[in-house]
Write a protein that holds these residues in place. Structure first.
Motif, PDB file in Angstrom:
ATOM      1  N   VAL A 140      32.062  83.888  26.183  1.00 14.71           N
ATOM      2  CA  VAL A 140      30.704  83.393  25.955  1.00 14.71           C
ATOM      3  C   VAL A 140      29.891  84.413  25.152  1.00 14.71           C
ATOM      4  N   ALA A 141      29.581  85.557  25.757  1.00 10.00           N
ATOM      5  CA  ALA A 141      28.752  86.547  25.071  1.00 10.00           C
ATOM      6  C   ALA A 141      29.497  87.192  23.904  1.00 10.00           C
ATOM      7  N   GLY A 142      30.776  87.524  24.117  1.00 12.32           N
ATOM      8  CA  GLY A 142      31.558  88.114  23.027  1.00 12.32           C
ATOM      9  C   GLY A 142      31.701  87.160  21.856  1.00 12.32           C
ATOM     10  N   ARG A 143      31.956  85.903  22.157  1.00 11.55           N
ATOM     11  CA  ARG A 143      32.081  84.896  21.102  1.00 11.55           C
ATOM     12  C   ARG A 143      30.763  84.740  20.341  1.00 11.55           C
ATOM     13  N   ALA A 144      29.638  84.704  21.072  1.00 11.49           N
ATOM     14  CA  ALA A 144      28.341  84.566  20.415  1.00 11.49           C
ATOM     15  C   ALA A 144      28.067  85.729  19.476  1.00 11.49           C
ATOM     16  N   LEU A 145      28.458  86.929  19.881  1.00 12.14           N
ATOM     17  CA  LEU A 145      28.272  88.093  19.018  1.00 12.14           C
ATOM     18  C   LEU A 145      29.173  88.014  17.791  1.00 12.14           C
ATOM     19  N   GLY A 146      30.430  87.601  17.997  1.00  8.29           N
ATOM     20  CA  GLY A 146      31.364  87.487  16.888  1.00  8.29           C
ATOM     21  C   GLY A 146      30.959  86.439  15.867  1.00  8.29           C
ATOM     22  N   LEU A 147      30.302  85.383  16.328  1.00 10.87           N
ATOM     23  CA  LEU A 147      29.903  84.293  15.431  1.00 10.87           C
ATOM     24  C   LEU A 147      28.517  84.486  14.834  1.00 10.87           C
ATOM     25  N   HIS A 148      27.766  85.456  15.307  1.00 11.73           N
ATOM     26  CA  HIS A 148      26.366  85.556  14.889  1.00 11.73           C
ATOM     27  C   HIS A 148      26.255  85.921  13.402  1.00 11.73           C
ATOM     28  N   GLY A 182      24.772  87.333  30.333  1.00  7.54           N
ATOM     29  CA  GLY A 182      24.241  86.920  29.039  1.00  7.54           C
ATOM     30  C   GLY A 182      25.074  85.851  28.360  1.00  7.54           C
ATOM     31  N   GLY A 183      24.411  85.078  27.529  1.00  8.63           N
ATOM     32  CA  GLY A 183      25.059  84.060  26.715  1.00  8.63           C
ATOM     33  C   GLY A 183      24.478  84.082  25.314  1.00  8.63           C
ATOM     34  N   PRO A 184      24.597  82.985  24.586  1.00 12.70           N
ATOM     35  CA  PRO A 184      24.108  82.950  23.204  1.00 12.70           C
ATOM     36  C   PRO A 184      22.631  83.311  23.060  1.00 12.70           C
ATOM     37  N   ALA A 185      21.786  82.898  24.005  1.00 11.04           N
ATOM     38  CA  ALA A 185      20.354  83.192  23.884  1.00 11.04           C
ATOM     39  C   ALA A 185      20.095  84.692  23.968  1.00 11.04           C
ATOM     40  N   GLU A 186      20.737  85.361  24.921  1.00 11.70           N
ATOM     41  CA  GLU A 186      20.540  86.802  25.063  1.00 11.70           C
ATOM     42  C   GLU A 186      21.142  87.564  23.887  1.00 11.70           C
ATOM     43  N   VAL A 187      22.311  87.117  23.433  1.00  6.40           N
ATOM     44  CA  VAL A 187      22.916  87.754  22.262  1.00  6.40           C
ATOM     45  C   VAL A 187      22.015  87.586  21.041  1.00  6.40           C
ATOM     46  N   ASP A 188      21.461  86.396  20.857  1.00  2.00           N
ATOM     47  CA  ASP A 188      20.583  86.168  19.712  1.00  2.00           C
ATOM     48  C   ASP A 188      19.339  87.049  19.788  1.00  2.00           C
ATOM     49  N   ALA A 189      18.777  87.203  20.987  1.00  2.22           N
ATOM     50  CA  ALA A 189      17.602  88.068  21.132  1.00  2.22           C
ATOM     51  C   ALA A 189      17.945  89.514  20.794  1.00  2.22           C
ATOM     52  N   PHE A 238      38.254  87.396  17.179  1.00  2.00           N
ATOM     53  CA  PHE A 238      37.163  87.973  16.399  1.00  2.00           C
ATOM     54  C   PHE A 238      37.382  87.794  14.900  1.00  2.00           C
ATOM     55  N   LEU A 239      38.615  87.832  14.465  1.00  2.00           N
ATOM     56  CA  LEU A 239      38.878  87.549  13.049  1.00  2.00           C
ATOM     57  C   LEU A 239      38.518  86.097  12.725  1.00  2.00           C
ATOM     58  N   ARG A 240      38.814  85.189  13.637  1.00  2.00           N
ATOM     59  CA  ARG A 240      38.440  83.787  13.422  1.00  2.00           C
ATOM     60  C   ARG A 240      36.921  83.621  13.422  1.00  2.00           C
ATOM     61  N   TYR A 241      36.247  84.327  14.335  1.00  2.00           N
ATOM     62  CA  TYR A 241      34.788  84.236  14.369  1.00  2.00           C
ATOM     63  C   TYR A 241      34.189  84.696  13.042  1.00  2.00           C
ATOM     64  N   SER A 242      34.765  85.745  12.492  1.00  2.00           N
ATOM     65  CA  SER A 242      34.278  86.224  11.194  1.00  2.00           C
ATOM     66  C   SER A 242      34.453  85.164  10.119  1.00  2.00           C
ATOM     67  N   ALA A 243      35.627  84.555  10.089  1.00  2.00           N
ATOM     68  CA  ALA A 243      35.901  83.526   9.076  1.00  2.00           C
ATOM     69  C   ALA A 243      34.992  82.318   9.255  1.00  2.00           C
ATOM     70  N   ASP A 244      34.633  82.016  10.502  1.00  2.00           N
ATOM     71  CA  ASP A 244      33.817  80.838  10.780  1.00  2.00           C
ATOM     72  C   ASP A 244      32.321  81.112  10.674  1.00  2.00           C
ATOM     73  N   SER A 245      31.945  82.367  10.415  1.00  2.00           N
ATOM     74  CA  SER A 245      30.516  82.676  10.321  1.00  2.00           C
ATOM     75  C   SER A 245      30.195  83.275   8.955  1.00  2.00           C
ATOM     76  N   ASN A 246      29.932  84.563   8.910  1.00  2.00           N
ATOM     77  CA  ASN A 246      29.442  85.181   7.672  1.00  2.00           C
ATOM     78  C   ASN A 246      30.420  86.162   7.044  1.00  2.00           C
ATOM     79  N   LEU A 247      31.702  86.070   7.419  1.00  2.00           N
ATOM     80  CA  LEU A 247      32.731  86.990   6.901  1.00  2.00           C
ATOM     81  C   LEU A 247      32.371  88.449   7.181  1.00  2.00           C
TER      82      LEU A 247
END
Length: 496
Positions: A225-233, A53-60, A251-260
């Motif tokens: 890839v998949a973990g990052r997509a989930l962290g940034l979603h 899986g990648g961003p598309a599967e995580v988004d689904a 994952f803390l960075r992903y939170s800061a770069d997305s929706n906290l």
């Protein structure tokens, strides 16, 4: 306890049907078509090809979880009904215990006896415990002036992303998924690429138990890839992660770069195990020290990888540990007599052996082990390894090895023992062996660790919380306290 023989487990392994797809919105999905090989560290053989899986599967998967949370029945069910579904899932896990244990053993090298009797027992108990807890929680009504009414309600936090490692693939998934479901959340589970198969079987059984589509989704794939997509979603409200401290930072960075999104982390450890001269039973302390570091091939964040022993008893305790290490049966994970199975993969073995080489170069004394073994099997096996004369500044004493490698350090007084124990960036767990009640209390308070075991190690049950201090993470798994990660407190003030 499993009664099957080695030959019986081998026969079952030949006919085992393994999942290959993602599980999204109640259906098995191949995704974009790319796959990766699930390789067994037992013998180096490919178990199956798994959807990658990648961003598309995580988004689904996240979209399915979002719909299930915003519009589906799960968050709106009576807590008792949610609990009944979770107890049915626990029953199904028990019914499929042999199949699940075999899958865990094949995909990550855990001895089948440990997979069946320990890992599966833990995950079954987890879903049953939180299922039975679901309708036992209460809200608050604080005392207010006579002309007002205040309500404090605990509401489900929303969509939970759960990223779990390979060393206890079902137990640690259960510690995240079960309290989230009990709270009324929906979940996207991202298992390790080293152990996707057991998580997919868990997802199948959850649907069979009556979990509505979209409530529990499973997406395979690698972390970057998949973990990052989930962290940034942006539609993930809570991210719960167990793994390395380095990835936890991502994952803390992903939170800061997305929706906290809230990020809960259970990270690495370099746990001290302190043996004082007045330990109730020095031989038992040594036996538990050996069991603790070699159980699950040392692939545990809580492994007592630093044995701190008073100099007056250091040689006696160390020799007893060495004897046990040499007697340990390393072998095929599917043999019920095996006590230590395979490490998870070649890359991980190389990393552990690098620490062994560094230990020798730093002047530590290798008392036993330190070499690859059973190479003729094609599997990934390492001898149980013990170093003594380890200095507190060495990599052996400071870095998490995550393998069957024990470092022994001697100390002369209690203050030195506490200082050595706390001289690490981690703070997950610790052990202490003493017959003095006052020492047990004072040293336990002085140790910077989320769990301190006194005259035992790795004991406990679901009633007590588990988690770390310092760079071992935040938040707690297990117990009622785990629900704090997956709920929001809402205050309603009514003027009468």
């Amino acid at each position: 306890m499993t009664a099957a023989t080695h030959d019986e487990w081998l026969r079952r392994a030949k006919t085992l049907e393994l999942p290959r797809t993602h599980l999204i919105d109640g259906a098995e999905e191949a995704g974009g078509g790319s796959t990766f090989r699930a390789v067994s560290p037992r013998d180096g053989q490919v178990l199956t090809e798994v959807a990658d899986g990648g961003p598309a599967e995580v988004d689904a998967a996240v979209s399915a979880a979002r719909r299930a949370f915003d519009h589906g029945p799960w968050p709106r069910l009576a807590p008792a009904e949610r609990g009944r579904v979770m107890v049915r899932l626990a029953d199904l896990l028990d019914e499929h215990r042999a199949e699940l244990a075999l899958t865990v053993s094949l995909e990550m090298g855990k001895p089948i006896t440990d997979a069946h009797d320990i890992e599966l027992r833990a995950v079954i108990n987890t879903f049953r415990w939180y299922g039975q807890l679901a309708d036992k929680l209460t809200d608050e009504s604080p005392h207010t002036p006579p002309d007002a009414l205040a309500l404090v309600t605990r509401e489900p936090a929303g969509v939970v992303g759960a990223v779990v490692p390979w060393n206890f693939p079902l137990t640690l998934a259960g510690w995240k998924v079960a309290p989230a479901l009990a709270a009324g959340c929906t979940v996207v589970l991202k298992p390790s690429e080293n152990s996707p198969l057991s998580a997919l079987l868990l997802g199948r059984l959850a649907l069979e138990a009556g979990l509505p589509p979209g409530v529990l989704n499973v997406v395979n794939g690698n972390g970057p890839v998949a973990g990052r997509a989930l962290g940034l979603h942006p539609d993930v409200d809570v991210l719960a992660f167990t793994g390395s401290t380095a990835v936890g930072r991502h994952f803390l960075r992903y939170s800061a770069d997305s929706n906290l999104k809230r990020v809960w982390l259970e990270l690495g450890g370099k746990s001290p195990n302190i043996v004082l001269p007045d330990a109730p039973d020095l031989d038992k302390a040594a036996a538990i020290a050996a069991w603790g570091i070699f159980f699950n091939q040392g692939e545990m964040c809580t492994a007592p990888s630093r044995l701190l022993v008073h100099s007056s008893v250091a040689e006696h305790v160390t020799e007893a540990v060495v004897e046990r290490a040499r007697a340990l049966r390393v072998g095929d994970p599917l043999d019920p007599a095996t006590e230590m199975g395979a490490l998870v993969g070649e890359h991980h073995l190389d990393r552990v052996l690098d620490h062994v080489r560094t230990g020798r170069d730093d002047g530590a004394r290798l008392r036993t082990g330190g070499a690859r073994t059973l190479t003729e099997t094609g599997g990934v096996y390492l001898e149980p390894t013990v170093f003594d004369q380890v200095t507190s500044e060495s990599r052996l004493a400071r870095e998490e090895i995550f393998g069957p490698v024990l470092s022994v350090l001697a100390f002369d007084d209690l203050d030195e023992a506490v200082a050595l124990a706390n001289a690490t960036e981690y703070g997950l767990a610790a052990g202490l062996w003493t017959a003095d009640l006052s020492t047990a209390h004072t040293v336990s308070r002085a140790l910077r660790a989320g769990t301190v075991w006194v005259n035992c190690y790795e004991e406990g049950d679901l009633t007590v919380p588990f988690g770390g201090m310092k760079q071992s993470g935040n938040g707690r798994d297990k117990s009622v306290h785990a629900l704090e990660k997956y709920t929001e407190l809402k205050t309603t003030w009514i003027q009468l």
